[in-house]
Write an enzyme that holds these catalytic residues in place. Structure first.
Site, PDB file in Angstrom:
ATOM      1  N   ARG A   1       0.816  -1.220   0.000  1.00 51.30           N
ATOM      2  CA  ARG A   1       0.000   0.000   0.000  1.00 51.30           C
ATOM      3  C   ARG A   1       0.848   1.267   0.000  1.00 51.30           C
ATOM      4  NH1 ARG A   1      -2.451  -0.542   6.128  1.00 51.30           N
ATOM      5  NH2 ARG A   1      -0.484  -1.054   7.138  1.00 51.30           N
TER       6      ARG A   1
ATOM      7  N   LYS B   1       1.569 -18.439   8.865  1.00 51.21           N
ATOM      8  CA  LYS B   1       0.962 -18.741  10.154  1.00 51.21           C
ATOM      9  C   LYS B   1       0.672 -17.428  10.886  1.00 51.21           C
ATOM     10  CE  LYS B   1       4.287 -18.738  13.619  1.00 51.21           C
ATOM     11  NZ  LYS B   1       4.856 -19.178  14.798  1.00 51.21           N
TER      12      LYS B   1
ATOM     13  N   HIS C   1       7.667 -22.766   9.047  1.00 50.90           N
ATOM     14  CA  HIS C   1       9.080 -22.661   8.659  1.00 50.90           C
ATOM     15  C   HIS C   1       9.964 -23.661   9.395  1.00 50.90           C
ATOM     16  CE1 HIS C   1       8.808 -19.927  12.075  1.00 50.90           C
ATOM     17  NE2 HIS C   1      10.064 -20.227  12.294  1.00 50.90           N
TER      18      HIS C   1
ATOM     19  N   GLU D   1      13.030 -21.302  24.200  1.00 49.55           N
ATOM     20  CA  GLU D   1      13.540 -20.018  23.725  1.00 49.55           C
ATOM     21  C   GLU D   1      14.068 -19.234  24.919  1.00 49.55           C
ATOM     22  OE1 GLU D   1      11.174 -18.294  20.172  1.00 49.55           O
ATOM     23  OE2 GLU D   1       9.710 -18.927  21.655  1.00 49.55           O
TER      24      GLU D   1
ATOM     25  N   ASP E   1       0.931 -20.852  19.782  1.00 48.54           N
ATOM     26  CA  ASP E   1       2.034 -20.354  18.973  1.00 48.54           C
ATOM     27  C   ASP E   1       3.023 -21.463  18.623  1.00 48.54           C
ATOM     28  OD1 ASP E   1       3.234 -18.130  17.732  1.00 48.54           O
ATOM     29  OD2 ASP E   1       4.751 -18.032  19.304  1.00 48.54           O
TER      30      ASP E   1
ATOM     31  N   HIS F   1       4.522 -26.191  15.639  1.00 48.87           N
ATOM     32  CA  HIS F   1       5.770 -26.902  15.419  1.00 48.87           C
ATOM     33  C   HIS F   1       5.846 -28.235  16.133  1.00 48.87           C
ATOM     34  CE1 HIS F   1       6.627 -23.020  13.996  1.00 48.87           C
ATOM     35  NE2 HIS F   1       6.914 -22.486  15.163  1.00 48.87           N
TER      36      HIS F   1
ATOM     37  N   LYS G   1       9.096 -19.388  26.632  1.00 51.01           N
ATOM     38  CA  LYS G   1       9.963 -18.225  26.408  1.00 51.01           C
ATOM     39  C   LYS G   1      10.718 -17.934  27.694  1.00 51.01           C
ATOM     40  CE  LYS G   1       7.681 -15.994  22.592  1.00 51.01           C
ATOM     41  NZ  LYS G   1       8.742 -16.264  21.617  1.00 51.01           N
TER      42      LYS G   1
HETATM   43  N1  LIG Z   1       8.200 -11.912  10.890  1.00 47.41           N
HETATM   44  C1  LIG Z   1       8.360 -13.211  11.058  1.00 47.41           C
HETATM   45  O1  LIG Z   1       9.474 -13.701  11.331  1.00 47.41           O
HETATM   46  C2  LIG Z   1       7.196 -14.150  10.892  1.00 47.41           C
HETATM   47  C3  LIG Z   1       7.370 -15.498  11.266  1.00 47.41           C
HETATM   48  C4  LIG Z   1       6.309 -16.392  11.090  1.00 47.41           C
HETATM   49  C5  LIG Z   1       5.124 -15.929  10.533  1.00 47.41           C
HETATM   50  N2  LIG Z   1       4.960 -14.613  10.184  1.00 47.41           N
HETATM   51  C6  LIG Z   1       3.687 -14.185   9.591  1.00 47.41           C
HETATM   52  O2  LIG Z   1       3.939 -13.468   8.388  1.00 47.41           O
HETATM   53  C7  LIG Z   1       2.978 -12.429   8.223  1.00 47.41           C
HETATM   54  C8  LIG Z   1       3.709 -11.090   8.118  1.00 47.41           C
HETATM   55  O3  LIG Z   1       4.445 -10.883   9.313  1.00 47.41           O
HETATM   56  P1  LIG Z   1       5.459  -9.660   9.484  1.00 47.41           P
HETATM   57  O4  LIG Z   1       6.210  -9.950  10.733  1.00 47.41           O
HETATM   58  O5  LIG Z   1       6.212  -9.404   8.251  1.00 47.41           O
HETATM   59  O6  LIG Z   1       4.434  -8.454   9.766  1.00 47.41           O
HETATM   60  P2  LIG Z   1       4.718  -6.903   9.593  1.00 47.41           P
HETATM   61  O7  LIG Z   1       6.159  -6.587   9.780  1.00 47.41           O
HETATM   62  O8  LIG Z   1       3.716  -6.224  10.449  1.00 47.41           O
HETATM   63  O9  LIG Z   1       4.354  -6.632   8.056  1.00 47.41           O
HETATM   64  C9  LIG Z   1       3.060  -6.777   7.579  1.00 47.41           C
HETATM   65  C10 LIG Z   1       2.979  -6.358   6.128  1.00 47.41           C
HETATM   66  O10 LIG Z   1       1.600  -6.366   5.773  1.00 47.41           O
HETATM   67  C11 LIG Z   1       1.239  -5.075   5.271  1.00 47.41           C
HETATM   68  N3  LIG Z   1      -0.119  -4.722   5.656  1.00 47.41           N
HETATM   69  C12 LIG Z   1      -0.664  -4.725   6.900  1.00 47.41           C
HETATM   70  N4  LIG Z   1      -1.953  -4.315   6.853  1.00 47.41           N
HETATM   71  C13 LIG Z   1      -2.209  -4.035   5.555  1.00 47.41           C
HETATM   72  C14 LIG Z   1      -3.365  -3.552   4.865  1.00 47.41           C
HETATM   73  N5  LIG Z   1      -4.505  -3.291   5.501  1.00 47.41           N
HETATM   74  N6  LIG Z   1      -3.277  -3.376   3.526  1.00 47.41           N
HETATM   75  C15 LIG Z   1      -2.121  -3.628   2.878  1.00 47.41           C
HETATM   76  N7  LIG Z   1      -0.994  -4.089   3.471  1.00 47.41           N
HETATM   77  C16 LIG Z   1      -1.049  -4.277   4.796  1.00 47.41           C
HETATM   78  C17 LIG Z   1       2.226  -4.122   5.891  1.00 47.41           C
HETATM   79  O11 LIG Z   1       2.279  -2.970   5.101  1.00 47.41           O
HETATM   80  P3  LIG Z   1       2.951  -1.611   5.644  1.00 47.41           P
HETATM   81  O12 LIG Z   1       4.400  -1.908   5.712  1.00 47.41           O
HETATM   82  O13 LIG Z   1       2.571  -0.632   4.618  1.00 47.41           O
HETATM   83  O14 LIG Z   1       2.349  -1.369   6.992  1.00 47.41           O
HETATM   84  C18 LIG Z   1       3.503  -4.959   5.869  1.00 47.41           C
HETATM   85  O15 LIG Z   1       4.100  -4.905   4.592  1.00 47.41           O
HETATM   86  C19 LIG Z   1       2.039 -12.532   9.430  1.00 47.41           C
HETATM   87  O16 LIG Z   1       0.942 -13.327   9.077  1.00 47.41           O
HETATM   88  C20 LIG Z   1       2.887 -13.245  10.475  1.00 47.41           C
HETATM   89  O17 LIG Z   1       2.095 -13.924  11.405  1.00 47.41           O
HETATM   90  C21 LIG Z   1       5.976 -13.719  10.363  1.00 47.41           C
END
Ligand SMILES: NC(=O)c1ccc[n+]([C@@H]2O[C@H](COP(=O)([O-])OP(=O)(O)OC[C@H]3O[C@@H](n4cnc5c(N)ncnc54)[C@H](OP(=O)(O)O)[C@@H]3O)[C@@H](O)[C@H]2O)c1
Length: 511
Positions: A57, A164, A194, A232, A251, A256, A357
């Site tokens: 966005r 997830k 993962h 962890e 979680d 896992h 944790k």
């Molecule tokens: N991070 C990890 O290591 C990890 C591990 C396992 C699973 N996950 C899963 O992966 C997914 C993403 O996690 P993340 O940690 O990357 O989250 P994040 O850092 O909060 O990023 C979320 C992304 O989604 C976009 N987004 C949120 N609301 C939106 C909306 N209404 N319209 C358009 N775009 C929107 C955000 O855009 P903006 O940047 O513009 O806000 C950002 O690019 C989640 O489902 C999470 O549970 C993440």
């Protein structure tokens, strides 16, 4: 399938495709997805006909998105960074601004993907990756479906990787599955965990099924019990708000640990085909004996950390003092379960699962304790006791296999000591830099869902933990916080095994 491909250099590049990332500015994309694509490219596993399309966005164009990714790649790839590999990848990275909630924007997306097909020769094969909050998953797939972007033909494929958490409970996971199935076949849905991309999880299968001496011992006749630990040392850090909705059971255990259990306990599949493997994992989860509300009181333990000191001495705050966390929070940061299986191989063998944790170490391992050898021949000697053999499959850190056995202590008298045999994958095979997502992304591009979760696996997992969640919700904890940060969890977790005449394996604290 993934096992033969674990040696990247011998595997062919994936077929032509565009990987479309929803959530291109998020943590997951920066820390894992783009670095994983870098590693795949470095290993020659991405095709020449390949493109990445970040769909977000924010007001950005190809150039500014590439600059942003370039900022992060060095940090997350570290010493493995190679400018020439990055240059090859970065020119395939594109960006498009859309409003995820606006159907008309998906029409524009369809047109843009057609352009990329022409530009990069990607042949209409699309991998959609949902790196966005779970509340948006089905909105995106619904609009993709309506725009015809999930329609496969004989010549092209369309797949969606669903991140997830997959639901919050059995009901919401089943609803999510139903909603996904409205726009796609099961074969197009790749539910990611993962943990399954980690090499050692796959090594479990090789260890079990490629070694003739293991399989005859792998049953209730020889195994006393199994311990699965995902510990962890970190706290919830900045993810307090997320964790307040999740907790350790949802979680980690539902995700896992139950999948690890599936791989440890499964029957040998007929082949390494994805459907054969998933069927066997599902049979394991089916065989897990349901916990009645009374069982939950004796077979499940929860905990929450208070303030404490890490093994290195650093003082850390309590969970309830973390940002985004309710100061009276009832959420568990530790969970342990005793599960048993109603099947021929495992009847009567308890599987103890624990995760938490702010524990005393950062470590994932599976410890298999064998039954004690009879001591009759030592009855007139100095030998007082013989420790049972233990086999430990370590997943992190230092992936490897560790075996303990009894050996004679040198000298004139008869003494038996426990000695260890250690195998570390890195020492033997070297270390390949990886984020844990490489194998999974590569497999999805190749249409191999073996390491992804099937509808049934997810729902059976939720069924197992649902009874615990129900009791824990009905009976809020009265003793939280009940363990100090930097320890091995609440005393009640020790009792879970002590009541059965057993104890948790001592894992070295990491300072
Ligand atoms: N991070 C990890 O290591 C990890 C591990 C396992 C699973 N996950 C899963 O992966 C997914 C993403 O996690 P993340 O940690 O990357 O989250 P994040 O850092 O909060 O990023 C979320 C992304 O989604 C976009 N987004 C949120 N609301 C939106 C909306 N209404 N319209 C358009 N775009 C929107 C955000 O855009 P903006 O940047 O513009 O806000 C950002 O690019 C989640 O489902 C999470 O549970 C993440």
């Amino acid at each position: 399938m993934s096992l033969t491909q674990s040696n990247y250099t011998q595997a062919p590049p994936a077929p032509p495709n565009v990987m479309v990332i929803f959530g291109p500015n998020g943590d997951l994309t920066k820390r894992k997805l783009i670095p994983a694509l870098f590693h795949l490219s470095n290993a020659g596993l991405l095709p020449d006909s390949f493109a990445v399309l970040g769909v977000g966005r924010r007001d950005m164009d190809d150039a500014s998105f590439r600059d942003l990714m370039a900022e992060h790649i060095r940090e997350h790839v570290g010493a493995a960074f190679d400018q020439s590999v990055w240059e090859r990848l970065v020119e395939r990275i594109h960006y498009m601004k859309i409003d995820i909630s606006e159907g008309a924007d998906y029409e524009r997306l369809r047109v843009r993907l057609g352009e990329l097909d022409t530009q990069h020769g990607t042949e209409g094969n699309y991998l959609f990756y949902t790196a966005i909050p779970p509340s948006l998953f089905t909105r995106v797939t619904g609009y993709l479906g309506a725009a015809g972007l999930l329609q496969e033909t004989e010549n092209d494929w369309r797949r969606v990787v669903v991140e997830k958490p997959f639901g919050q409970d059995l009901e919401s996971a089943a609803a999510l599955n139903r909603e996904l199935h409205r726009t796609m076949d099961e074969g197009q849905i790749y539910r990611i965990d993962h943990y399954l991309g980690k090499e050692t999880v796959q090594n479990i299968l090789v260890f079990r099924f490629a070694n003739g001496f293991i399989e005859p011992l792998w049953n209730r006749h020889h195994i006393d019990h199994v311990q699965l630990t995902v510990a962890e040392s970190v706290g919830v850090e900045h993810r307090g708000a997320y964790y307040e909705e999740a907790g350790a059971l949802r979680d980690m255990i539902q995700n896992h640990l139950l999948v690890l259990l599936g791989f440890i306990a499964m029957e040998p599949p007929n082949s390494f085909e994805s459907s054969a493997m998933r069927d066997e994992v599902n049979k394991v989860l089916d065989a897990v004996e349901p916990l009645s509300p009374e069982d939950v009181l004796t077979h499940a333990v929860r905990g929450q950390y208070g303030e404490g000191n890490l093994p290195g001495g650093e003082k850390v705050r309590a969970y309830r003092a973390s940002p985004g966390v309710d100061p009276q929070s009832p959420i568990e940061t530790f969970a342990a379960l005793k599960l048993t299986m109603d099947n021929w191989r495992w009847a009567g063998v308890p599987f103890y699962l624990r995760t938490g944790k702010r524990l005393a170490a950062q470590c994932t391992e599976i410890a298999i304790q064998f039954k004690k050898a009879p001591t009759v021949i030592f009855k007139n000697t100095d030998v007082e006791r013989i420790d049972p053999n233990m086999l430990v499959l370590r997943i992190q850190p230092a992936e490897g296999i560790h075996m303990s056995f009894g050996a004679k202590v040198p000298g004139q008298s008869m003494g038996v000591g426990t000695v260890n045999m250690d195998f570390c994958y890195e020492d033997h095979f070297g270390n390949k830099p990886a984020t844990g997502y490489e194998t999974l992304i590569y497999d999805c591009m190749n249409g191999d869902a073996t390491l992804y979760k099937h509808t049934d696996t997810v729902e059976k997992g939720w069924e197992i933990v649902q009874s615990v969640m129900d009791v824990w919700t009905a009976l809020p904890p009265r003793d939280f916080p009940n363990y100090a940060a930097g320890t091995w969890g609440p005393a009640t977790a020790d009792n879970l095994l002590k009541n059965d005449g057993r104890r948790w394996r001592k894992i070295k604290s990491s300072g």
